[in-house]
Scaffold this active site. Structure first.
Site, PDB file in Angstrom:
ATOM      1  N   ARG A 102      41.242 -24.707 104.619  1.00 25.63           N
ATOM      2  CA  ARG A 102      40.264 -24.210 103.627  1.00 25.63           C
ATOM      3  C   ARG A 102      38.992 -25.011 103.829  1.00 25.63           C
ATOM      4  O   ARG A 102      38.982 -26.237 103.683  1.00 25.63           O
ATOM      5  CB  ARG A 102      40.806 -24.413 102.211  1.00 25.63           C
ATOM      6  CG  ARG A 102      39.728 -24.258 101.161  1.00 25.63           C
ATOM      7  CD  ARG A 102      40.265 -24.145  99.754  1.00 25.63           C
ATOM      8  NE  ARG A 102      40.863 -22.845  99.534  1.00 25.63           N
ATOM      9  CZ  ARG A 102      41.114 -22.330  98.334  1.00 25.63           C
ATOM     10  NH1 ARG A 102      40.850 -23.020  97.247  1.00 25.63           N
ATOM     11  NH2 ARG A 102      41.652 -21.137  98.207  1.00 25.63           N
ATOM     12  N   HIS A 129      38.569 -14.585 102.536  1.00 27.76           N
ATOM     13  CA  HIS A 129      39.782 -15.136 101.921  1.00 27.76           C
ATOM     14  C   HIS A 129      40.952 -14.194 102.247  1.00 27.76           C
ATOM     15  O   HIS A 129      41.482 -13.506 101.378  1.00 27.76           O
ATOM     16  CB  HIS A 129      39.564 -15.246 100.406  1.00 27.76           C
ATOM     17  CG  HIS A 129      40.496 -16.196  99.721  1.00 27.76           C
ATOM     18  ND1 HIS A 129      41.505 -16.871 100.377  1.00 27.76           N
ATOM     19  CD2 HIS A 129      40.591 -16.577  98.414  1.00 27.76           C
ATOM     20  CE1 HIS A 129      42.151 -17.632  99.508  1.00 27.76           C
ATOM     21  NE2 HIS A 129      41.628 -17.472  98.317  1.00 27.76           N
ATOM     22  N   GLN A 132      44.405 -14.299 100.290  1.00 24.35           N
ATOM     23  CA  GLN A 132      44.305 -13.763  98.940  1.00 24.35           C
ATOM     24  C   GLN A 132      44.360 -12.239  98.971  1.00 24.35           C
ATOM     25  O   GLN A 132      45.078 -11.614  98.181  1.00 24.35           O
ATOM     26  CB  GLN A 132      42.989 -14.218  98.299  1.00 24.35           C
ATOM     27  CG  GLN A 132      42.778 -13.675  96.908  1.00 24.35           C
ATOM     28  CD  GLN A 132      43.772 -14.229  95.891  1.00 24.35           C
ATOM     29  OE1 GLN A 132      43.907 -15.445  95.777  1.00 24.35           O
ATOM     30  NE2 GLN A 132      44.469 -13.371  95.178  1.00 24.35           N
ATOM     31  N   ASP A 220      35.330 -11.528  90.755  1.00 26.91           N
ATOM     32  CA  ASP A 220      35.503 -12.935  91.143  1.00 26.91           C
ATOM     33  C   ASP A 220      34.364 -13.715  90.501  1.00 26.91           C
ATOM     34  O   ASP A 220      33.401 -13.126  89.978  1.00 26.91           O
ATOM     35  CB  ASP A 220      35.468 -13.054  92.682  1.00 26.91           C
ATOM     36  CG  ASP A 220      35.791 -14.464  93.176  1.00 26.91           C
ATOM     37  OD1 ASP A 220      36.384 -15.256  92.410  1.00 26.91           O
ATOM     38  OD2 ASP A 220      35.440 -14.773  94.334  1.00 26.91           O
ATOM     39  N   CYS A 260      41.333 -13.094  91.687  1.00 27.44           N
ATOM     40  CA  CYS A 260      42.010 -14.081  92.544  1.00 27.44           C
ATOM     41  C   CYS A 260      42.279 -15.386  91.817  1.00 27.44           C
ATOM     42  O   CYS A 260      43.143 -16.148  92.212  1.00 27.44           O
ATOM     43  CB  CYS A 260      41.194 -14.313  93.807  1.00 27.44           C
ATOM     44  SG  CYS A 260      39.584 -15.067  93.507  1.00 27.44           S
ATOM     45  N   ARG A 288      50.752 -14.516  96.282  1.00 26.00           N
ATOM     46  CA  ARG A 288      50.220 -15.435  97.299  1.00 26.00           C
ATOM     47  C   ARG A 288      51.376 -16.083  98.057  1.00 26.00           C
ATOM     48  O   ARG A 288      51.350 -16.215  99.276  1.00 26.00           O
ATOM     49  CB  ARG A 288      49.363 -16.542  96.653  1.00 26.00           C
ATOM     50  CG  ARG A 288      48.067 -16.092  96.023  1.00 26.00           C
ATOM     51  CD  ARG A 288      47.056 -15.615  97.039  1.00 26.00           C
ATOM     52  NE  ARG A 288      46.754 -16.626  98.056  1.00 26.00           N
ATOM     53  CZ  ARG A 288      45.875 -17.621  97.908  1.00 26.00           C
ATOM     54  NH1 ARG A 288      45.186 -17.737  96.803  1.00 26.00           N
ATOM     55  NH2 ARG A 288      45.655 -18.478  98.908  1.00 26.00           N
TER      56      ARG A 288
HETATM   57  N1  NVA Z   1      34.891 -17.014  95.596  1.00 24.22           N
HETATM   58  C1  NVA Z   1      35.688 -18.125  95.114  1.00 24.22           C
HETATM   59  C2  NVA Z   1      37.148 -17.863  95.386  1.00 24.22           C
HETATM   60  C3  NVA Z   1      38.060 -18.945  94.925  1.00 24.22           C
HETATM   61  C4  NVA Z   1      39.490 -18.676  95.220  1.00 24.22           C
HETATM   62  C5  NVA Z   1      35.232 -19.391  95.807  1.00 24.22           C
HETATM   63  O1  NVA Z   1      34.985 -19.359  97.025  1.00 24.22           O
HETATM   64  O2  NVA Z   1      35.118 -20.408  95.144  1.00 24.22           O
HETATM   65  N1   CP Z   2      42.765 -17.852  94.494  1.00 23.17           N
HETATM   66  C1   CP Z   2      42.789 -19.048  95.084  1.00 23.17           C
HETATM   67  O1   CP Z   2      42.630 -19.180  96.292  1.00 23.17           O
HETATM   68  O2   CP Z   2      43.061 -20.077  94.249  1.00 23.17           O
HETATM   69  P1   CP Z   2      42.911 -21.628  94.570  1.00 23.17           P
HETATM   70  O3   CP Z   2      41.456 -21.907  94.759  1.00 23.17           O
HETATM   71  O4   CP Z   2      43.482 -22.306  93.361  1.00 23.17           O
HETATM   72  O5   CP Z   2      43.707 -21.945  95.804  1.00 23.17           O
END
Ligand code: NVA
Ligand code: CP
Length: 307
Positions: A102, A129, A132, A220, A260, A288
């Site tokens: 990540r 993502h 997800q 989101d 998500c 997930r």
């Molecule tokens: N768009 C959000 C998704 C988190 C799972 C982010 O990148 O923070």
């Molecule tokens: N939806 C998602 O990826 O959650 P986290 O940021 O908690 O991993």
């Protein structure tokens, strides 16, 4: 399948194969059937951003598959002090069997796969993502029993989630409509991809227009990880891009809502809509685990068979 870097790389058939295996693994784990398909394997999980779901579901999933997961935070790895990703990739390839990462830049994930020799799974970048959205597709199929003839709608920021939802939704055969402010549209490469689908894809800056006749509504956060300094500006830009009762009123009967998570109630979604659809949203979060186990098996099992 060697890696999961982005959904653009997968065919419809590969996506369906992942979803079918995910359904099977979910059935098995719920019925106490063991599936130690990655016995003795180790997954390294590199996190350069926070996580609740991704970390816990990958770690638990690896355990359920008979393997082991290492949590590697940016604070502890030399990558956080500037060691190049090319070197990290080549070193980790000599110790472990797969990497989940990540991070911010998509290029970093692509480079890990390019320079390393083990499978790489994208656990979120600024661009996409994919894990997800595989869980999201699994949830839609679970609740609706099909993809054909469904309209999926996304309201809000043209961010990593929007990019993956557009690609995933179109690839499996849904109609996709997006409502976002003009200055926050999805990535150009994704819009170019979507053009190939003609009328099946629509983008507008009018949320009610996008939501009309939808069978599943996604949203989101307005401010993603790494954009915290823009929070105030974004609150103004996204005013009106909210999933609320007024928006749900123009959707089809039995319309699902997916998020998500984490969710910001009162911003991109109201408390009322969130709680009315909590069963679907938390099934999505659970999925997930199952979807990622399928991805890990398909990416990492091959390498064990070749040994
Ligand atoms: N768009 C959000 C998704 C988190 C799972 C982010 O990148 O923070
Ligand atoms: N939806 C998602 O990826 O959650 P986290 O940021 O908690 O991993």
């Amino acid at each position: 399948m060697k890696n999961l870097l982005k959904l653009l790389d997968l065919t419809k058939e590969e996506i369906i194969e992942i979803l079918n295996l995910a359904d099977q693994l979910k059935y098995e784990v719920k019925n106490g059937i063991e599936h130690k398909l990655l016995k003795g394997k180790t997954l390294g999980m590199i996190f350069q951003k926070s996580s609740t779901r991704t970390r816990v579901s990958f770690e638990t999933g690896m355990y359920q598959l008979g393997g082991n997961a290492l949590f590697l935070s940016n604070r502890d790895l030399q990558i956080g002090r500037g060691e190049p990703v090319q070197d990290t990739a080549r070193v980790l390839s000599r110790y472990i069997d797969g990497i989940m990462i990540r991070t911010f830049e998509q290029k970093e994930v692509e480079d890990l796969a390019k320079y390393g020799s083990i499978p790489v799974i994208n656990g979120l970048t600024d661009f996409c993502h994919p894990c997800q959205v595989l869980a999201d597709l699994m949830t839609i199929r679970e609740f609706k029993g099909r993809f054909d003839g469904l309209k999926m709608c996304y309201i809000g920021d043209g961010n990593n989630m929007a990019n993956s939802l557009i690609v995933g939704g179109l690839k499996v055969g849904m109609e996709v409509s997006v409502a976002c402010p003009d200055d926050y549209r999805p990535d150009k490469s994704v819009l170019d991809f979507a053009k190939e689908y003609g009328d099946k894809f629509k983008i507008t800056n009018a949320p009610l227009e996008a939501a009309k006749g939808a069978d599943v509504v996604f949203t989101d956060v307005w401010t993603s990880m790494g954009q915290e300094e823009e929070t105030a500006k974004r609150k103004i830009a996204f005013d009106g891009y909210q999933v609320n009762d007024e928006l749900m009123a123009v959707t089809n009967d039995e319309c699902m809502v997916q998020h998500c998570l984490p969710a910001h109630r009162g911003e991109e979604i109201t408390e009322e809509v969130f709680e009315a659809h909590a069963d679907e949203i938390f099934e999505e979060a659970e999925n997930r685990l199952h979807a990622q186990k399928a991805v890990m098996v398909l990416c990492m099992k091959g390498s064990s068979e070749e040994e």
